[in-house]
Scaffold this motif. Sequence first.
Motif, PDB file in Angstrom:
ATOM      1  N   SER A   1       4.561  -9.640  10.214  1.00 53.92           N
ATOM      2  CA  SER A   1       3.907  -9.914  11.488  1.00 53.92           C
ATOM      3  C   SER A   1       2.405  -9.821  11.318  1.00 53.92           C
ATOM      4  CB  SER A   1       4.353  -8.902  12.550  1.00 53.92           C
ATOM      5  OG  SER A   1       5.740  -8.963  12.776  1.00 53.92           O
ATOM      6  N   CYS A   2       1.688 -10.655  12.057  1.00 53.23           N
ATOM      7  CA  CYS A   2       0.232 -10.610  12.076  1.00 53.23           C
ATOM      8  C   CYS A   2      -0.201 -10.615  13.527  1.00 53.23           C
ATOM      9  CB  CYS A   2      -0.367 -11.791  11.335  1.00 53.23           C
ATOM     10  SG  CYS A   2      -2.170 -11.900  11.473  1.00 53.23           S
ATOM     11  N   ALA A   3      -0.792  -9.525  13.949  1.00 54.74           N
ATOM     12  CA  ALA A   3      -1.247  -9.402  15.330  1.00 54.74           C
ATOM     13  C   ALA A   3      -2.755  -9.580  15.396  1.00 54.74           C
ATOM     14  CB  ALA A   3      -0.847  -8.040  15.888  1.00 54.74           C
ATOM     15  N   ALA A   4      -3.197 -10.410  16.335  1.00 54.00           N
ATOM     16  CA  ALA A   4      -4.622 -10.652  16.523  1.00 54.00           C
ATOM     17  C   ALA A   4      -5.153  -9.799  17.658  1.00 54.00           C
ATOM     18  CB  ALA A   4      -4.861 -12.119  16.828  1.00 54.00           C
ATOM     19  N   SER A   5      -6.374  -9.319  17.489  1.00 50.99           N
ATOM     20  CA  SER A   5      -7.022  -8.542  18.543  1.00 50.99           C
ATOM     21  C   SER A   5      -8.528  -8.698  18.409  1.00 50.99           C
ATOM     22  CB  SER A   5      -6.629  -7.062  18.458  1.00 50.99           C
ATOM     23  OG  SER A   5      -7.027  -6.516  17.220  1.00 50.99           O
ATOM     24  N   GLY A   6      -9.240  -8.118  19.358  1.00 48.65           N
ATOM     25  CA  GLY A   6     -10.684  -8.244  19.307  1.00 48.65           C
ATOM     26  C   GLY A   6     -11.124  -9.604  19.821  1.00 48.65           C
ATOM     27  N   ARG A   7     -12.056 -10.211  19.107  1.00 48.94           N
ATOM     28  CA  ARG A   7     -12.642 -11.470  19.563  1.00 48.94           C
ATOM     29  C   ARG A   7     -11.874 -12.692  19.071  1.00 48.94           C
ATOM     30  NH1 ARG A   7     -18.938 -11.494  18.511  1.00 48.94           N
ATOM     31  NH2 ARG A   7     -18.670 -13.427  19.639  1.00 48.94           N
ATOM     32  N   THR A   8     -10.592 -12.515  18.849  1.00 52.40           N
ATOM     33  CA  THR A   8      -9.788 -13.656  18.458  1.00 52.40           C
ATOM     34  C   THR A   8      -8.422 -13.542  19.119  1.00 52.40           C
ATOM     35  OG1 THR A   8      -9.059 -14.999  16.600  1.00 52.40           O
ATOM     36  CG2 THR A   8      -8.725 -12.645  16.393  1.00 52.40           C
TER      37      THR A   8
ATOM     38  N   TYR B   1      -1.444 -11.860   3.004  1.00 54.83           N
ATOM     39  CA  TYR B   1      -2.581 -11.770   3.905  1.00 54.83           C
ATOM     40  C   TYR B   1      -2.445 -12.762   5.052  1.00 54.83           C
ATOM     41  CZ  TYR B   1      -4.924  -9.279   0.106  1.00 54.83           C
ATOM     42  OH  TYR B   1      -5.267  -8.380  -0.874  1.00 54.83           O
ATOM     43  N   CYS B   2      -2.754 -12.297   6.224  1.00 54.68           N
ATOM     44  CA  CYS B   2      -2.872 -13.162   7.386  1.00 54.68           C
ATOM     45  C   CYS B   2      -4.294 -13.728   7.412  1.00 54.68           C
ATOM     46  CB  CYS B   2      -2.614 -12.322   8.636  1.00 54.68           C
ATOM     47  SG  CYS B   2      -2.703 -13.224  10.173  1.00 54.68           S
ATOM     48  N   ASN B   3      -4.429 -14.971   7.830  1.00 59.17           N
ATOM     49  CA  ASN B   3      -5.721 -15.644   7.808  1.00 59.17           C
ATOM     50  C   ASN B   3      -5.981 -16.348   9.128  1.00 59.17           C
ATOM     51  OD1 ASN B   3      -7.143 -18.559   6.978  1.00 59.17           O
ATOM     52  ND2 ASN B   3      -8.078 -16.744   6.069  1.00 59.17           N
ATOM     53  N   ALA B   4      -7.225 -16.271   9.586  1.00 63.70           N
ATOM     54  CA  ALA B   4      -7.564 -16.885  10.865  1.00 63.70           C
ATOM     55  C   ALA B   4      -8.823 -17.730  10.768  1.00 63.70           C
ATOM     56  CB  ALA B   4      -7.741 -15.807  11.937  1.00 63.70           C
ATOM     57  N   HIS B   5      -8.900 -18.681  11.670  1.00 62.91           N
ATOM     58  CA  HIS B   5     -10.039 -19.594  11.767  1.00 62.91           C
ATOM     59  C   HIS B   5     -10.947 -19.106  12.889  1.00 62.91           C
ATOM     60  CE1 HIS B   5     -12.048 -23.300  10.971  1.00 62.91           C
ATOM     61  NE2 HIS B   5     -11.765 -23.850  12.116  1.00 62.91           N
ATOM     62  N   ARG B   6     -12.169 -19.674  12.946  1.00 63.59           N
ATOM     63  CA  ARG B   6     -13.088 -19.307  14.019  1.00 63.59           C
ATOM     64  C   ARG B   6     -12.663 -19.873  15.366  1.00 63.59           C
ATOM     65  NH1 ARG B   6     -18.094 -17.320  12.571  1.00 63.59           N
ATOM     66  NH2 ARG B   6     -18.477 -17.238  10.332  1.00 63.59           N
TER      67      ARG B   6
ATOM     68  N   GLN C   1      -9.979  -8.893  14.571  1.00 61.64           N
ATOM     69  CA  GLN C   1      -9.045  -8.014  13.861  1.00 61.64           C
ATOM     70  C   GLN C   1      -7.702  -8.698  13.691  1.00 61.64           C
ATOM     71  OE1 GLN C   1      -9.246  -4.199  16.093  1.00 61.64           O
ATOM     72  NE2 GLN C   1      -9.745  -3.332  14.090  1.00 61.64           N
ATOM     73  N   LEU C   2      -7.219  -8.649  12.471  1.00 64.74           N
ATOM     74  CA  LEU C   2      -5.891  -9.150  12.150  1.00 64.74           C
ATOM     75  C   LEU C   2      -5.130  -8.008  11.504  1.00 64.74           C
ATOM     76  CD1 LEU C   2      -6.922 -12.538  10.509  1.00 64.74           C
ATOM     77  CD2 LEU C   2      -6.086 -12.207  12.832  1.00 64.74           C
ATOM     78  N   THR C   3      -3.992  -7.681  12.037  1.00 60.51           N
ATOM     79  CA  THR C   3      -3.232  -6.551  11.529  1.00 60.51           C
ATOM     80  C   THR C   3      -1.861  -7.013  11.088  1.00 60.51           C
ATOM     81  OG1 THR C   3      -4.396  -5.073  13.053  1.00 60.51           O
ATOM     82  CG2 THR C   3      -2.382  -4.251  12.023  1.00 60.51           C
ATOM     83  N   GLU C   4      -1.602  -6.926   9.781  1.00 62.14           N
ATOM     84  CA  GLU C   4      -0.306  -7.315   9.239  1.00 62.14           C
ATOM     85  C   GLU C   4       0.626  -6.107   9.185  1.00 62.14           C
ATOM     86  OE1 GLU C   4      -3.215  -9.652   6.386  1.00 62.14           O
ATOM     87  OE2 GLU C   4      -3.122  -7.652   7.280  1.00 62.14           O
ATOM     88  N   SER C   5       1.901  -6.392   9.267  1.00 62.73           N
ATOM     89  CA  SER C   5       2.924  -5.371   9.097  1.00 62.73           C
ATOM     90  C   SER C   5       4.207  -6.037   8.633  1.00 62.73           C
ATOM     91  CB  SER C   5       3.164  -4.616  10.403  1.00 62.73           C
ATOM     92  OG  SER C   5       3.607  -5.497  11.414  1.00 62.73           O
ATOM     93  N   GLY C   6       5.142  -5.209   8.182  1.00 64.20           N
ATOM     94  CA  GLY C   6       6.454  -5.728   7.820  1.00 64.20           C
ATOM     95  C   GLY C   6       6.721  -5.809   6.338  1.00 64.20           C
ATOM     96  N   GLY C   7       5.720  -5.549   5.528  1.00 62.00           N
ATOM     97  CA  GLY C   7       5.952  -5.571   4.091  1.00 62.00           C
ATOM     98  C   GLY C   7       6.796  -4.392   3.643  1.00 62.00           C
ATOM     99  N   GLY C   8       7.194  -4.419   2.388  1.00 63.48           N
ATOM    100  CA  GLY C   8       7.991  -3.326   1.857  1.00 63.48           C
ATOM    101  C   GLY C   8       8.697  -3.713   0.584  1.00 63.48           C
ATOM    102  N   LEU C   9       9.669  -2.900   0.214  1.00 59.56           N
ATOM    103  CA  LEU C   9      10.464  -3.119  -0.993  1.00 59.56           C
ATOM    104  C   LEU C   9      11.811  -3.694  -0.592  1.00 59.56           C
ATOM    105  CD1 LEU C   9      11.123  -2.735  -4.016  1.00 59.56           C
ATOM    106  CD2 LEU C   9      11.802  -0.383  -3.442  1.00 59.56           C
ATOM    107  N   VAL C  10      12.201  -4.762  -1.258  1.00 56.70           N
ATOM    108  CA  VAL C  10      13.490  -5.400  -0.967  1.00 56.70           C
ATOM    109  C   VAL C  10      14.103  -5.867  -2.276  1.00 56.70           C
ATOM    110  CG1 VAL C  10      12.459  -7.674  -0.590  1.00 56.70           C
ATOM    111  CG2 VAL C  10      14.634  -7.101   0.518  1.00 56.70           C
ATOM    112  N   GLN C  11      15.412  -5.910  -2.330  1.00 60.51           N
ATOM    113  CA  GLN C  11      16.094  -6.438  -3.510  1.00 60.51           C
ATOM    114  C   GLN C  11      16.034  -7.958  -3.516  1.00 60.51           C
ATOM    115  OE1 GLN C  11      20.062  -4.738  -3.484  1.00 60.51           O
ATOM    116  NE2 GLN C  11      19.421  -3.179  -4.956  1.00 60.51           N
TER     117      GLN C  11
END
Length: 124
Positions: free
Chosen positions: A21-28, A95-100, A3-13
């Motif tokens: 931020s990209c938080a890793a969880s689960g089997r990674t 998008y956050c991206n992860a390797h094996r 699981q990769l969970t991104e956050s922090g996006g939004g509207l900016v001038q």
Amino acid sequence: QVQLTESGGGLVQAGGSLRLSCAASGRTSSRNIKGWFRQAPGNEREFVAGITWSGGITKYADSVKGRFTITRDNAKNTVYLQMNSLTPEDAAVYYCNAHRTTVMVVTTTPGDYWGQGTQVTVSS
């Protein structure tokens, strides 16, 4: 399960900043996180920034060099993308991206796992 969970996006001038931020969880762990890609409407997904597991080596797309900074905090299982001096051309889903396995080198080729993406909108 990876699981990769991104956050922090939004509207900016234009000229503003955001930190993703990209938080890793689960089997990674965050050591598997390669970096960030983005996709704007009508465009292919493209490499933005990458980082090795130690954080010692980073790589950026030419379009973001000098404005974006990728870092990691393995103790928090998180990789960050600090984005400064944003322009409307930076608007995309990021998008956050992860390797094996642990990321030993930085490449622009995506790994096997993706997060759900976070929208960045930049108003002019």
